[in-house]
Motif scaffolding. Sequence first.
Motif, PDB file in Angstrom:
ATOM      1  N   MET A 222       0.831  -1.206   0.000  1.00 48.35           N
ATOM      2  CA  MET A 222       0.000   0.000   0.000  1.00 48.35           C
ATOM      3  C   MET A 222       0.866   1.258   0.000  1.00 48.35           C
ATOM      4  O   MET A 222       0.512   2.263  -0.636  1.00 48.35           O
ATOM      5  N   LEU A 223       2.009   1.230   0.679  1.00 47.91           N
ATOM      6  CA  LEU A 223       2.914   2.382   0.667  1.00 47.91           C
ATOM      7  C   LEU A 223       3.516   2.610  -0.716  1.00 47.91           C
ATOM      8  O   LEU A 223       3.721   3.756  -1.130  1.00 47.91           O
ATOM      9  N   GLY A 225       1.966   2.051  -3.366  1.00 50.32           N
ATOM     10  CA  GLY A 225       0.879   2.570  -4.184  1.00 50.32           C
ATOM     11  C   GLY A 225       0.187   1.533  -5.030  1.00 50.32           C
ATOM     12  O   GLY A 225      -0.594   1.880  -5.932  1.00 50.32           O
ATOM     13  N   ASN A 227      -2.498  -0.930  -6.214  1.00 52.38           N
ATOM     14  CA  ASN A 227      -3.921  -1.158  -6.001  1.00 52.38           C
ATOM     15  C   ASN A 227      -4.146  -2.571  -5.462  1.00 52.38           C
ATOM     16  O   ASN A 227      -3.458  -3.509  -5.859  1.00 52.38           O
ATOM     17  N   GLN A 261      -0.398  -1.761 -13.632  1.00 51.43           N
ATOM     18  CA  GLN A 261      -0.542  -0.430 -13.052  1.00 51.43           C
ATOM     19  C   GLN A 261       0.682   0.447 -13.308  1.00 51.43           C
ATOM     20  O   GLN A 261       0.536   1.646 -13.569  1.00 51.43           O
ATOM     21  N   SER A 268       8.999   1.164  -9.658  1.00 47.01           N
ATOM     22  CA  SER A 268       7.878   0.719  -8.829  1.00 47.01           C
ATOM     23  C   SER A 268       7.680  -0.792  -8.934  1.00 47.01           C
ATOM     24  O   SER A 268       7.420  -1.471  -7.928  1.00 47.01           O
TER      25      SER A 268
END
Length: 360
Positions: A222-223, A225, A227, A261, A268
């Motif tokens: 979640m940190l 980002g 989904n 994503q 990422s």
Amino acid sequence: MALPIKDQLKYWGLTAAVFAVILWFLGDVLLPFVLGGAIAYFLDPVADRLERMGLSRALATAVITVVAILIFVIMALLVVPTLVNQTANLIETAPQLTRDFTDFLTTRFPSILEEGSTLRSSINSIGATIQERGGQVLEAALASVSSILNIILLFVIVPVVAVYLLLDWDRMVAAIDDMLPRDHAPTIRHLAREIDGTLASFIRGMGTVCLILGTYYAIALMLVGLNFGLVVGFIAGLVTFIPYLGALLGGALAIGLALFQFWGDWVSIGMVAGIFGLGQVVEGNVLTPKLVGSSVGLHPVWLILSLSVFGTLFGFIGMLVAVPVAAAIGVIARFAVDRYQQSLLYRGVDAGPTETPDKR
């Protein structure tokens, strides 16, 4: 004078058969009591430690109950709604994800997914199947949990049973010990200690590992980002008790979602992969050796087999008792093999005394 072995086998076999029949017919009724007993067993070492710190058993149980209520309220207010929403969104997004995946393969590998090919049709049907079946499962689960009966069973009876069992745990163990057949009491105590050691190492230890890793995966994803990071972390943590499966399943799901994503943002994507890589390093070198130990005696294949068999025979309640029963069967099997290797059936009539291995 002890009963003949033939009569003992008959009585114990009859007892096991009666237990299996009760489990078969009363599985749903026994569910809250099995859950309450499992919670009490899990928390008994905490209560014992609080007693060693000077608290009475009643006060230790009260402290554990208050802390558990606080944790439950926090999860009910913060974690559970988010988990349900992300799961529903993931199910709804599945068709779009599969279409994006198909377009990605078509663009870069046009010869693989020709229009009308079997592979293309199969990939397109995956998303629709997940949406249809996943929605049905989620709706059924929500409807079941929302029923008054299940709310009473899970949120009232289970905590009450757990509190009472935790309060009287030591007395219950002593009462059971008093009822053991005197001729076999030492052997039964020895086997019970080994079973308890195996369960303590696996259920308590592995449960703690699953909780730590699931929380780590969920927060870290979640940190970053990602989904549905909470759902992925929950799934990865839930199946961590089967070695490598949690990391493989959670990692594949997380990296797959990250590719859609963050496509083009390789930093990422690398961070998502690094989260699971770091989790595996910490689990293998710190968490599992410290909390579980290296000689639990429960092989992953044995665990999967026991979960499948007990789940098929007794449903959800069977899956709950599968691991304890598998641990007990494993300990008894090792004991039986040891006795067999000391018997004349194994050593032969002309064999001498059993040799003791040189431990120098």
